[in-house]
Design a protein around this motif. Structure first.
Motif, short mmCIF file in Angstrom:
data_model
loop_
_atom_site.label_atom_id
_atom_site.label_comp_id
_atom_site.label_asym_id
_atom_site.label_seq_id
_atom_site.Cartn_x
_atom_site.Cartn_y
_atom_site.Cartn_z
N UNK A 110 2.22 -7.77 -15.99
CA UNK A 110 1.34 -6.65 -15.67
C UNK A 110 2.12 -5.36 -15.84
N UNK A 111 1.54 -4.40 -16.56
CA UNK A 111 2.11 -3.06 -16.69
C UNK A 111 1.09 -2.04 -16.21
N UNK A 112 1.56 -0.96 -15.59
CA UNK A 112 0.68 0.11 -15.14
C UNK A 112 1.52 1.37 -14.94
N UNK A 113 0.87 2.47 -14.57
CA UNK A 113 1.57 3.73 -14.34
C UNK A 113 1.37 4.19 -12.90
N UNK A 114 2.44 4.66 -12.27
CA UNK A 114 2.41 5.12 -10.87
C UNK A 114 2.90 6.56 -10.80
N UNK A 115 2.19 7.37 -10.04
CA UNK A 115 2.59 8.76 -9.85
C UNK A 115 3.91 8.81 -9.08
N UNK A 147 0.83 -1.20 0.00
CA UNK A 147 0.00 0.00 0.00
C UNK A 147 0.87 1.25 0.00
N UNK A 148 0.48 2.24 -0.81
CA UNK A 148 1.21 3.50 -0.87
C UNK A 148 0.21 4.64 -0.95
N UNK A 149 0.71 5.86 -0.95
CA UNK A 149 -0.15 7.04 -0.91
C UNK A 149 -0.19 7.79 -2.23
N UNK A 150 0.23 7.12 -3.31
CA UNK A 150 0.21 7.75 -4.63
C UNK A 150 -0.65 6.91 -5.57
N UNK A 151 -1.23 7.53 -6.60
CA UNK A 151 -2.09 6.79 -7.52
C UNK A 151 -1.33 5.80 -8.40
N UNK A 152 -1.89 4.59 -8.52
CA UNK A 152 -1.46 3.58 -9.48
C UNK A 152 -2.64 3.35 -10.42
N UNK A 153 -2.41 3.48 -11.74
CA UNK A 153 -3.55 3.55 -12.66
C UNK A 153 -3.31 2.75 -13.94
N UNK A 154 -4.34 2.65 -14.75
CA UNK A 154 -4.41 2.07 -16.10
C UNK A 154 -3.56 0.80 -16.28
N UNK A 155 -3.93 -0.30 -15.62
CA UNK A 155 -3.17 -1.54 -15.77
C UNK A 155 -3.46 -2.24 -17.10
N UNK A 156 -2.50 -3.04 -17.54
CA UNK A 156 -2.66 -3.92 -18.69
C UNK A 156 -2.01 -5.25 -18.35
N UNK A 157 -2.65 -6.37 -18.68
CA UNK A 157 -2.09 -7.68 -18.41
C UNK A 157 -2.02 -8.50 -19.69
N UNK A 203 10.58 -0.27 -12.39
CA UNK A 203 10.28 0.81 -13.31
C UNK A 203 10.69 0.37 -14.70
N UNK A 204 9.77 0.51 -15.66
CA UNK A 204 10.05 0.08 -17.03
C UNK A 204 10.05 1.23 -18.02
N UNK A 205 9.71 2.42 -17.55
CA UNK A 205 9.69 3.59 -18.42
C UNK A 205 9.93 4.84 -17.61
N UNK A 206 10.14 5.97 -18.26
CA UNK A 206 10.45 7.21 -17.56
C UNK A 206 9.20 7.86 -16.99
N UNK A 207 9.39 8.92 -16.22
CA UNK A 207 8.26 9.72 -15.77
C UNK A 207 7.55 10.28 -17.00
N UNK A 208 6.22 10.16 -17.00
CA UNK A 208 5.46 10.58 -18.16
C UNK A 208 5.19 9.45 -19.13
N UNK A 209 5.19 8.19 -18.65
CA UNK A 209 4.90 7.04 -19.51
C UNK A 209 3.54 6.46 -19.11
#
Length: 345
Positions: free
Chosen positions: A236-241, A217-227, A263-269
């Protein structure tokens, strides 16, 4: 990208911009399906869709008025698509399914039974070229959705199963796959009272296991998953703030646990979508700064073998592969580009 991850501001700003953009992708961006190394693409238009076939032909597919197509999959005997359309009778949304081949299409029955006012985000579950089931979000309001599923016997839908109960807030961005052991996997973004988290469940021997978080559990949004399914598990891939924007994350499901989160991509992925089949997964995502589309060439363990990047201000492309070359084109436009996968040691 969306400011501090405090829930009130996140609701007003981030959900509007990120999930609003995701909804726009679902409404108008191409969906792709893969079979024996060949790709089919379904491009939604205003009241119809265009199916791009591997031999270069196009097929026009009528859609319900104001429909949104969420899921598209290849079958041994053709293809199947699933989406939603407004239900004038109750002011909500209903599911629709279409099944077809390279010559035509026909409506396909939605799962029966009592339904909430809203049915959203359907996900087709296909096992070895055969339709196995369908999952979707259902409830009487956008913040009161639960996850439901139904199995397809080949002749009819079985009774609807409840995967999750409505939470303290939104449940969004459902994604799913059938694994090589026959189990079903679903992942989605759920608000836990503090921030959006990626949660998941598996259907084993016909029963859904309890819903769990992917990460601590964390305090930042984790969004738009793909499996996607891979040999021996899933990716599983997703984006985290990350304090500045959203960073692409990747993890592998192995022996019932998520492992190797990185982490698989830079900030803004953002907006990850898996391409290809279980024996050769690839991942498409959008780079926001500067605007571009990137493809990661992965192995079954989720390790990156190569990467290609094509700068473009346009929305999601249709992607094809020719050896180590990645080819992108944008339906309805003359724009097309190609790049070679740069191998990662």
């Amino acid at each position: 990208m969306c400011g501090p991850p405090i829930r009130p501001l996140w609701v007003v700003v981030c959900l509007f911009s990120v999930y609003g953009a995701a909804a726009a992708f679902a409404q108008g961006e191409p969906l792709q399906a893969w079979r024996n190394g060949e790709t089919l693409a379904l491009i939604p238009l205003e009241s119809s869709a265009r199916l791009e076939l591997p031999d270069g032909r196009n097929l026009s597919v009528p859609l319900p008025e104001r429909a949104t197509v969420y899921s598209f999959a290849a079958l041994d005997a053709g293809w199947i698509a699933a989406g939603t359309f407004p239900d004038a009778a109750n002011g909500g949304q209903r599911l629709f399914l279409l099944r077809g081949d390279d010559k035509g299409w026909r409506p396909f029955a939605e799962p029966a039974g009592p339904a909430g006012a809203l049915r959203r985000g359907p996900v087709l579950l296909v096992d070895g070229g055969r339709l196995a089931g369908l999952a979707w979000l259902e409830g009487d309001g956008i913040t009161a959705l639960s996850v439901r599923s139904a199995a397809w016997t080949g002749q009819r839908w079985q009774a609807t199963q409840q995967v999750s109960h409505p939470g303290p807030g939104s449940q969004l961005a459902l994604s799913g796959a059938v694994l090589d052991d026959g189990s079903w996997l679903l992942a989605w973004s759920a608000f836990d009272g503090t921030a959006d988290e990626i949660v998941w469940s598996r259907r084993v021997s016909g029963e859904w296991l309890p819903v769990r978080r992917v990460s601590e559990r964390n305090r930042v949004p984790d969004i738009v998953p793909a499996v996607t399914a891979v040999k021996g598990g899933a990716l599983l891939a997703w984006s985290r703030y990350d304090g500045h924007g959203y960073q692409l994350r990747l993890a592998r499901l192995e022996q019932g646990e998520w492992q190797g989160e990185r982490a698989a991509g830079p900030s803004g992925s953002l907006f990850p979508v898996f391409l290809g089949e279980a024996d050769h997964p690839r991942l498409l995502y959008m780079d926001a700064y500067p605007r571009a589309w990137s493809v990661l060439d992965l192995d079954a363990a989720g390790r990156t073998r190569g990467k290609a990047k094509i700068s473009s201000p346009l929305d999601r492309p249709v992607v094809a592969f020719a050896g180590d070359e990645v080819r992108m084109h944008w339906p309805g436009r003359e724009d097309a580009a190609a790049a070679r996968l740069e191998k990662i040691p």
